[in-house]
Design an enzyme around this catalytic site. Sequence first.
Site, PDB file in Angstrom:
ATOM      1  N   VAL A  21       0.873  -1.173   0.000  1.00 38.80           N
ATOM      2  CA  VAL A  21       0.000   0.000   0.000  1.00 38.80           C
ATOM      3  C   VAL A  21       0.907   1.218   0.000  1.00 38.80           C
ATOM      4  CG1 VAL A  21      -2.011  -1.065   1.089  1.00 38.80           C
ATOM      5  CG2 VAL A  21      -0.240  -0.037   2.513  1.00 38.80           C
ATOM      6  N   SER A  22       0.355   2.357  -0.407  1.00 35.85           N
ATOM      7  CA  SER A  22       1.182   3.542  -0.601  1.00 35.85           C
ATOM      8  C   SER A  22       1.444   4.353   0.655  1.00 35.85           C
ATOM      9  CB  SER A  22       0.538   4.459  -1.646  1.00 35.85           C
ATOM     10  OG  SER A  22       0.456   3.785  -2.882  1.00 35.85           O
ATOM     11  N   THR A  23       0.518   4.349   1.600  1.00 31.94           N
ATOM     12  CA  THR A  23       0.694   5.204   2.772  1.00 31.94           C
ATOM     13  C   THR A  23       0.526   4.413   4.056  1.00 31.94           C
ATOM     14  OG1 THR A  23      -1.637   5.840   2.823  1.00 31.94           O
ATOM     15  CG2 THR A  23      -0.158   7.232   1.535  1.00 31.94           C
TER      16      THR A  23
END
Length: 185
Positions: free
Chosen positions: A9-11
């Site tokens: 996931v990105s964050t």
Amino acid sequence: MARIGYARVSTLDQDLDGQLDRLRAEGCAIIRAEKVSGASRDGRSELATVIEFLRPGDELLVTRLDRLGRDTRDVLNLIHECEQRGAFVTVLDPHVSTRGEMGHVVLTVLGMVAQMERRFIKERQREGIERAKAAGAYRGGWPRLNRQHIVALRAEGLGPAAIAKAVGCSRMQVYRILYASTLEA
């Protein structure tokens, strides 16, 4: 032959559970996961570990192609590296594998779509920021890490890995903050 899962996931505030559950359900004995941007392969140590671990006949599984990356060239290079090790790449949604020739074509097209999607996201973000600035409502992003705390921990003698663990970020973020603090001094 091992089935190895990779989740991303990105964050930090996004959740990996859905991807992890899906990869476990597909029979992945080993799953590596990280919370980092897919814009490039920089700073993605878990992905590098997975690639190094692959042996002939192994299969790398991801829930969606954009979990491998948002840049077509990076994704295709990654798939090529897996194949050089004698391993296959399988994307679960939509179900595509590099075991067959058609899988390569589909993955190339999906990689291009992921890259276009990233460009559209950045464009919409840029437009939104410009509208907010024009309305006087834009204040910029909020700091996610206490930079002074990181510099203080370094002054106490902690190394970058220990600092990253203590504050819950990557070593690369610690290096960037420490480097920026030397420029400000």
